[in-house]
Write a protein that holds these residues in place. Structure first.
Motif, PDB file in Angstrom:
ATOM      1  N   VAL A 146    -103.098  64.092 -99.362  1.00  0.00           N
ATOM      2  CA  VAL A 146    -104.000  63.090 -98.780  1.00  0.00           C
ATOM      3  C   VAL A 146    -105.401  63.682 -98.714  1.00  0.00           C
ATOM      4  CG1 VAL A 146    -104.540  61.700 -96.757  1.00  0.00           C
ATOM      5  CG2 VAL A 146    -102.151  62.050 -97.441  1.00  0.00           C
ATOM      6  N   THR A 147    -106.366  63.002 -99.313  1.00  0.00           N
ATOM      7  CA  THR A 147    -107.764  63.434 -99.283  1.00  0.00           C
ATOM      8  C   THR A 147    -108.559  62.506 -98.383  1.00  0.00           C
ATOM      9  OG1 THR A 147    -107.588  64.285-101.549  1.00  0.00           O
ATOM     10  CG2 THR A 147    -109.798  63.942-100.669  1.00  0.00           C
ATOM     11  N   LEU A 148    -109.181  63.094 -97.364  1.00  0.00           N
ATOM     12  CA  LEU A 148    -109.967  62.316 -96.413  1.00  0.00           C
ATOM     13  C   LEU A 148    -111.373  62.080 -96.936  1.00  0.00           C
ATOM     14  CD1 LEU A 148    -108.921  64.136 -93.108  1.00  0.00           C
ATOM     15  CD2 LEU A 148    -107.845  62.156 -94.195  1.00  0.00           C
ATOM     16  N   ARG A 149    -112.059  61.164 -96.301  1.00  0.00           N
ATOM     17  CA  ARG A 149    -113.430  60.831 -96.700  1.00  0.00           C
ATOM     18  C   ARG A 149    -114.360  62.031 -96.558  1.00  0.00           C
ATOM     19  NH1 ARG A 149    -116.281  55.910 -96.512  1.00  0.00           N
ATOM     20  NH2 ARG A 149    -118.377  56.236 -97.311  1.00  0.00           N
ATOM     21  N   ASP A 150    -114.068  62.920 -95.603  1.00  0.00           N
ATOM     22  CA  ASP A 150    -114.933  64.077 -95.399  1.00  0.00           C
ATOM     23  C   ASP A 150    -114.652  65.204 -96.381  1.00  0.00           C
ATOM     24  OD1 ASP A 150    -112.569  65.208 -94.501  1.00  0.00           O
ATOM     25  OD2 ASP A 150    -113.120  65.183 -92.385  1.00  0.00           O
ATOM     26  N   GLY A 151    -113.727  64.986 -97.340  1.00  0.00           N
ATOM     27  CA  GLY A 151    -113.462  65.968 -98.376  1.00  0.00           C
ATOM     28  C   GLY A 151    -112.242  66.833 -98.140  1.00  0.00           C
ATOM     29  N   ARG A 152    -111.665  66.811 -96.946  1.00  0.00           N
ATOM     30  CA  ARG A 152    -110.481  67.618 -96.672  1.00  0.00           C
ATOM     31  C   ARG A 152    -109.260  67.084 -97.418  1.00  0.00           C
ATOM     32  NH1 ARG A 152    -109.710  67.652 -90.383  1.00  0.00           N
ATOM     33  NH2 ARG A 152    -110.722  65.601 -90.580  1.00  0.00           N
ATOM     34  N   SER A 153    -108.462  67.975 -97.969  1.00  0.00           N
ATOM     35  CA  SER A 153    -107.207  67.620 -98.622  1.00  0.00           C
ATOM     36  C   SER A 153    -106.063  68.228 -97.836  1.00  0.00           C
ATOM     37  CB  SER A 153    -107.182  68.127-100.075  1.00  0.00           C
ATOM     38  OG  SER A 153    -108.103  67.403-100.867  1.00  0.00           O
ATOM     39  N   LEU A 154    -105.131  67.388 -97.401  1.00  0.00           N
ATOM     40  CA  LEU A 154    -104.032  67.828 -96.551  1.00  0.00           C
ATOM     41  C   LEU A 154    -102.710  67.404 -97.159  1.00  0.00           C
ATOM     42  CD1 LEU A 154    -105.559  66.691 -93.135  1.00  0.00           C
ATOM     43  CD2 LEU A 154    -105.621  68.985 -94.100  1.00  0.00           C
ATOM     44  N   GLU A 155    -101.695  68.205 -96.904  1.00  0.00           N
ATOM     45  CA  GLU A 155    -100.359  67.868 -97.386  1.00  0.00           C
ATOM     46  C   GLU A 155     -99.790  66.723 -96.559  1.00  0.00           C
ATOM     47  OE1 GLU A 155     -95.933  69.930 -97.951  1.00  0.00           O
ATOM     48  OE2 GLU A 155     -97.648  71.109 -97.245  1.00  0.00           O
ATOM     49  N   GLY A 156     -99.210  65.762 -97.242  1.00  0.00           N
ATOM     50  CA  GLY A 156     -98.627  64.619 -96.557  1.00  0.00           C
ATOM     51  C   GLY A 156     -97.110  64.693 -96.524  1.00  0.00           C
ATOM     52  N   ARG A 157     -96.535  64.260 -95.410  1.00  0.00           N
ATOM     53  CA  ARG A 157     -95.078  64.209 -95.258  1.00  0.00           C
ATOM     54  C   ARG A 157     -94.659  62.743 -95.155  1.00  0.00           C
ATOM     55  NH1 ARG A 157     -92.125  64.374 -90.407  1.00  0.00           N
ATOM     56  NH2 ARG A 157     -94.081  64.936 -89.335  1.00  0.00           N
ATOM     57  N   VAL A 158     -93.760  62.330 -96.029  1.00  0.00           N
ATOM     58  CA  VAL A 158     -93.332  60.934 -96.065  1.00  0.00           C
ATOM     59  C   VAL A 158     -92.368  60.673 -94.910  1.00  0.00           C
ATOM     60  CG1 VAL A 158     -92.192  59.143 -97.405  1.00  0.00           C
ATOM     61  CG2 VAL A 158     -93.631  60.835 -98.564  1.00  0.00           C
ATOM     62  N   LEU A 159     -92.751  59.769 -94.005  1.00  0.00           N
ATOM     63  CA  LEU A 159     -91.884  59.406 -92.882  1.00  0.00           C
ATOM     64  C   LEU A 159     -90.864  58.353 -93.278  1.00  0.00           C
ATOM     65  CD1 LEU A 159     -94.409  59.256 -89.888  1.00  0.00           C
ATOM     66  CD2 LEU A 159     -93.013  61.172 -90.686  1.00  0.00           C
ATOM     67  N   GLY A 160     -91.186  57.557 -94.284  1.00  0.00           N
ATOM     68  CA  GLY A 160     -90.245  56.536 -94.731  1.00  0.00           C
ATOM     69  C   GLY A 160     -90.892  55.586 -95.710  1.00  0.00           C
ATOM     70  N   THR A 161     -90.073  54.984 -96.556  1.00  0.00           N
ATOM     71  CA  THR A 161     -90.540  53.984 -97.513  1.00  0.00           C
ATOM     72  C   THR A 161     -89.625  52.775 -97.465  1.00  0.00           C
ATOM     73  OG1 THR A 161     -89.214  54.877 -99.344  1.00  0.00           O
ATOM     74  CG2 THR A 161     -91.435  55.776 -99.056  1.00  0.00           C
ATOM     75  N   ASP A 162     -90.188  51.616 -97.739  1.00  0.00           N
ATOM     76  CA  ASP A 162     -89.416  50.380 -97.778  1.00  0.00           C
ATOM     77  C   ASP A 162     -89.741  49.642 -99.069  1.00  0.00           C
ATOM     78  OD1 ASP A 162     -87.714  48.270 -96.915  1.00  0.00           O
ATOM     79  OD2 ASP A 162     -89.484  47.136 -96.294  1.00  0.00           O
ATOM     80  N   PRO A 163     -88.924  49.796-100.103  1.00  0.00           N
ATOM     81  CA  PRO A 163     -89.204  49.137-101.385  1.00  0.00           C
ATOM     82  C   PRO A 163     -89.186  47.617-101.300  1.00  0.00           C
ATOM     83  CG  PRO A 163     -87.568  50.890-101.631  1.00  0.00           C
ATOM     84  CD  PRO A 163     -87.743  50.667-100.173  1.00  0.00           C
ATOM     85  N   VAL A 164     -88.469  47.064-100.333  1.00  0.00           N
ATOM     86  CA  VAL A 164     -88.354  45.608-100.242  1.00  0.00           C
ATOM     87  C   VAL A 164     -89.689  44.963 -99.914  1.00  0.00           C
ATOM     88  CG1 VAL A 164     -87.210  43.706 -99.030  1.00  0.00           C
ATOM     89  CG2 VAL A 164     -85.922  45.769 -99.607  1.00  0.00           C
ATOM     90  N   THR A 165     -90.487  45.607 -99.072  1.00  0.00           N
ATOM     91  CA  THR A 165     -91.813  45.081 -98.737  1.00  0.00           C
ATOM     92  C   THR A 165     -92.929  45.911 -99.352  1.00  0.00           C
ATOM     93  OG1 THR A 165     -91.797  46.358 -96.675  1.00  0.00           O
ATOM     94  CG2 THR A 165     -91.039  44.071 -96.568  1.00  0.00           C
ATOM     95  N   ASP A 166     -92.577  47.033-100.004  1.00  0.00           N
ATOM     96  CA  ASP A 166     -93.542  47.921-100.644  1.00  0.00           C
ATOM     97  C   ASP A 166     -94.480  48.566 -99.633  1.00  0.00           C
ATOM     98  OD1 ASP A 166     -94.550  49.301-102.787  1.00  0.00           O
ATOM     99  OD2 ASP A 166     -95.864  47.699-103.480  1.00  0.00           O
TER     100      ASP A 166
END
Length: 425
Positions: free
Chosen positions: A174-194
């Motif tokens: 994840v890259t923020l507007r201020d230029g920082r890049s951070l590792e993201g952890r997926v909490l969950g996905t729902d393909p039915v609603t995307d």
């Protein structure tokens, strides 16, 4: 170069022939000629000096002040640069972008996929003919990269995006507007609603404000912020073109969403970014486009996004209720077509409603007594005339709830109770 002020033309530089001085005052006449000539030479020097200064500093007011006032015409005045003020553009779009832009992020994902290919040196056509279909191959691993957008829901780093942006990802950045890049952890996905939720480890982040999308109306302003085609922090504007577009109309029949349509430009990479109203409140999440079309972009209503995100944060998954039927909108034309098809053991008497074409064996609909050929007329007392309305009625309840369904079977009315099951189980 500025046209020299009047009085410094070619005639003046050369000088007109002076009138013959009176022979009575020869000394005084020569003295006047000498003084006038000196004045002209001094003036010409100042003009050329002034023009030279204009070439180096674009004509500052200091050089202009040294010009002698020899013309009755008003001189051209250049503003003093030290007094000029740069006023930033001010409109509601710029204000919204200034306030909300820092809460919009870029999401990059990587996933490793395996593909079988020929070992080096064995891709010669002659060898392929020799080995035929039994030619040995090798499994190779390659990395697929994807990019999309997202926006910060809460200051503690919870971010929503489209599920297809991070589908199957091994790593998320994840890259923020201020230029920082951070590792993201997926909490969950729902393909039915995307819809998907990603967590980053950060605090005091700028977060968006949400608006009740139920009150959204066609014609309202729409502002999209995202990272289309790798062009970060891109802003486009338009209006809300329509609401309640079904998934089948958009061309994603496997989704359970009533989409917002907008003509604000949306391109690959905008997926997961916010769709904002004129006050900077999020009304939807940009998610889909129709290929080879212009001015047709679609967003998931923010009410749906917020509901799904809350379940993903709490449970890591979303359980969607379902009945297990295939259905079609009934019309006189459909009725005639079904009754004319001799291969179908169906006989339809109604001209409107929702015709059940197939019932999945072992599904809640099968266990509840629904059959192919039944025409759904009402659900929980509300009339339904389209498959979309049936789907919406099912989506409004929870898994395990019972639905009262009024049907017509072979022209006779019946009422059944069907307990919803979990989609995907």
């Amino acid at each position: 170069m500025r046209t020299p002020p009047q009085g410094y033309g070619s005639d003046d530089v050369k000088g007109r022939p002076p009138e013959s001085p009176s022979p009575k005052f020869p000394v005084l006449s020569y003295l006047l000629v000498f003084l006038v000539g000196g004045a002209v030479a001094w003036g010409a020097t100042e003009v050329f000096s002034s023009h030279s200064q204009m070439g180096s500093d674009l004509g500052t007011s200091e050089s202009q002040e040294r010009l002698p006032a020899v013309s009755a015409e008003a001189p051209t005045v250049t503003p003093r640069t030290e007094e000029a003020q740069i006023v930033p553009p001010s409109n509601f779009v710029a204000d919204v972008v200034t306030r909300v832009g820092p809460a919009v992020v870029r999401i990059d994902s990587e996933r490793r996929v395996s593909a079988r290919s020929l070992p080096p040196g064995l891709d010669d056509p002659m060898l392929r003919q020799f080995f035929g279909f039994r030619m040995p191959d090798a499994e190779q691993e390659r990395v697929q990269q994807g990019s999309g957008s997202g926006f910060i829901l809460s200051s503690d780093g919870k971010i929503v995006t489209n599920a297809h942006v991070i589908d199957g990802a091994d790593s998320v950045t994840v890259t923020l507007r201020d230029g920082r890049s951070l590792e993201g952890r997926v909490l969950g996905t729902d393909p039915v609603t995307d819809v998907a939720v990603v967590q980053i480890e950060a605090e005091d982040l700028p977060a968006v404000r949400l608006r009740d999308s139920e009150g959204l109306q066609p014609g309202e302003w729409a502002i999209a912020i995202g990272n289309p085609l790798g062009l970060d922090n891109t802003v486009t504007t338009g209006i809300i073109s329509a609401i309640g577009r079904s998934s089948s109309e958009v061309g994603v029949a496997d989704k359970r969403v009533d989409f917002i349509q907008t003509d604000a430009a949306i391109n690959p990479g905008n997926s997961g970014g916010p769709l904002l109203d004129q006050d900077g409140q999020v009304v939807g999440m940009n998610t889909a486009i129709i290929q080879n079309a212009q001015g047709l972009g679609f967003a998931i209503p923010i009410n749906t996004v917020a509901r799904i995100a809350e379940e993903l944060i709490e449970n890591g998954r979303v359980d969607h209720p379902f009945l297990g039927i295939q259905m079609v909108d009934l019309s006189p034309q459909v009725k005639e077509q079904v009754n004319r098809d001799q291969s179908q053991a169906l006989r339809v008497e109604e001209d409107e409603g929702v015709l059940i074409v197939q019932v999945m064996p072992g599904s809640p609909a099968d266990e509840g007594g629904l059959r192919a050929g039944d025409v759904i007329r009402q659900i929980e007392g509300d009339s339904v005339t389209s498959a979309e309305e049936v789907q919406q009625a099912v989506s409004r309840v929870r898994v395990g709830d019972r639905l009262r369904i009024d049907i017509s079977r072979n022209g006779s009315p019946e009422t059944l109770e069907v307990q919803t099951g979990v989609l995907g189980d």
